[in-house]
Design an enzyme around this catalytic site. Structure first.
Site, short mmCIF file in Angstrom:
data_model
loop_
_atom_site.label_atom_id
_atom_site.label_comp_id
_atom_site.label_asym_id
_atom_site.label_seq_id
_atom_site.Cartn_x
_atom_site.Cartn_y
_atom_site.Cartn_z
CG PHE A 23 -1.84 1.27 1.15
CD1 PHE A 23 -2.99 1.25 0.37
CD2 PHE A 23 -1.51 2.43 1.81
CE1 PHE A 23 -3.80 2.37 0.27
CE2 PHE A 23 -2.32 3.55 1.72
CZ PHE A 23 -3.47 3.52 0.96
CG ASP A 52 5.84 4.02 1.53
OD1 ASP A 52 5.78 4.78 2.52
OD2 ASP A 52 4.89 3.86 0.74
CE LYS A 86 -0.45 7.07 6.35
NZ LYS A 86 -1.66 7.79 5.91
#
Length: 416
Positions: free
Chosen positions: A157, A242, A271
């Site tokens: 993801f 990531d 984030k």
């Protein structure tokens, strides 16, 4: 300067007086259905707790998918934002601003890289990393034009843009959004042999999550990340990590790759970098890689804006002390011990690293969504991933007492 800043501030608008049920019904005709939220309407929050519009307090065990690593409204981050709001919020990158240099200097030092490219969202960071890797492949590695490939892992993801869903194996994310962007090869996660077989002279980069978050907090075998680093170095391609969910303290280290002492060529951050206040992301990498970008080849009006840089610098300052990394390790042990007690009592297995866990519930008890709704009714907020798996990612500021209470509540829900 002819314009002057006024000193009077308008009064804050009154909160919407409608009930949770009324507000949820009001969303239906005017919001596109890109999410399936739990039926709770949050009106205020502080630390690890949120309050709904009826005044009910709930313990947040999701922390905005790690965007709220430091809890809701951390005082140091709120203060940094307020200070900057009174000075300057946006210039665009047409001009320099006085906050960006310090942010870049401190962030790159924190994650052991030379340069950074400021962006806004995690998906933007991933897209930027892909562009940079391809540019590097053509200009430095010598891959023929338009033939660069990037190797990714199944069950990944990395976001939901059209390019990113092109290499997703989640049909919910893909179906109906083709045609898809070429240039990606998908191999099983945690399989070095498959990865090596997929890498060739056209490979610009290997792009992976050090821990797969959306897949259910899937942790690779010890040595996998070291193997990826060695393989990419031998093959003459980039290793892009990531760390958008796994980074910035979540796993007990600044980055998840730090558990193996690995330094990727490019690190993608997001984030938690915005402190739960503004969207902030970054591509951090070596000078050889990020140096391929020339003016006009990439950009963002809001990327690196003064407000984002001020908040991002305050986030880095919190992490520079190592306090939050230690806290994630200590609280992670409490979380692991508590979940271990529930194995065989409704929990069939779990995976955890630091203050992050994917918990597999016995399907006969309920789906992940059903368990999440039952926990919400008991004052605990979590989110399902796939099937009967829920994920736990509370703020790093959560206390041991709060954490134990949440695990105890999970046990009661499963027994019920």
């Amino acid at each position: 300067m002819t314009a002057t800043a006024g000193t009077d501030r308008a009064a804050a608008p009154a909160p919407d007086a409608r009930t949770s049920a009324e507000l949820i019904r009001a969303e239906e005709p005017v919001l596109a259905h890109n999410y399936h939220p739990l039926p709770v309407v949050v009106a205020a929050a502080e630390g690890a707790w949120v309050e709904d519009v009826e005044g009910r307090r709930l313990l947040d065990m999701l922390a905005g998918y790690s965007a709220l690593n430091f809890g809701h409204r951390h005082p140091a981050l709120i203060e940094a934002a307020h200070r900057q709001l009174d000075r300057l919020t946006l210039t665009s990158r047409a001009f320099h601003n006085d906050r960006l240099a310090e942010f870049a200097e401190r962030l790159t030092a924190l994650v052991g890289q030379d340069m950074m490219l400021p962006m806004n969202t995690g998906a933007e960071a991933v897209e930027s990393g892909i562009k940079v890797a391809r540019k590097w492949a053509y200009e430095v590695k010598g891959v023929p034009a338009d033939q660069a490939t990037i190797v990714v892992a199944s069950d990944n993801f990395h976001g939901r843009t059209t390019t990113i869903v092109s290499f997703s194996t989640d049909e919910t994310a893909r179906a109906g959004f083709g045609p898809f962007t070429p240039g990606f090869r998908i191999v099983p996660y945690n399989d070095l042999a498959a990865l090596e077989a997929a890498v060739d002279a056209t490979t610009a980069a290997v792009l992976i999550e050090p821990i797969q978050g959306e897949a259910g907090v899937v942790i690779p075998d010890d040595g996998y990340l070291t193997g990826v680093r060695e393989l990419t170095r031998r093959a003459g391609c980039l290793f892009i990590a990531d760390e958008i969910q796994s980074g910035l303290g979540r796993t007990g280290r600044t980055l998840a790759v730090d558990h193996e002492g690995v330094v990727p060529d490019v690190v993608l951050l997001g984030k938690a970098l915005g402190g739960g206040i503004v969207p902030v992301s970054a591509v951090a990498g070596s000078r050889e890689v990020l140096g391929v970008l020339k003016p006009g080849e990439h950009g963002s009006t809001f990327g690196g804006n003064p407000l984002a840089a001020a908040v991002g610098t305050a986030v880095v300052e919190l992490l520079e002390t190592g306090e939050f990394q230690r806290r994630a390790t200590e609280a992670g042990a409490v979380l692991r011990d508590g979940l271990t007690e529930l194995v065989g009592r409704g929990v069939i297995g779990f995976r955890s690293r630091g203050l992050w866990a994917g918990v597999d519930i016995d399907p006969s008890i309920g789906t992940g969504r059903e368990i999440s709704e039952r926990l919400m009714a008991e004052g605990i907020l979590v989110k399902d991933t796939h099937g009967s798996t829920i994920r736990l990612a509370p703020p790093l500021t959560i206390t041991d007492t709060e954490l134990r209470a949440a695990i105890e509540t999970l046990g009661k829900v499963l027994e019920a």
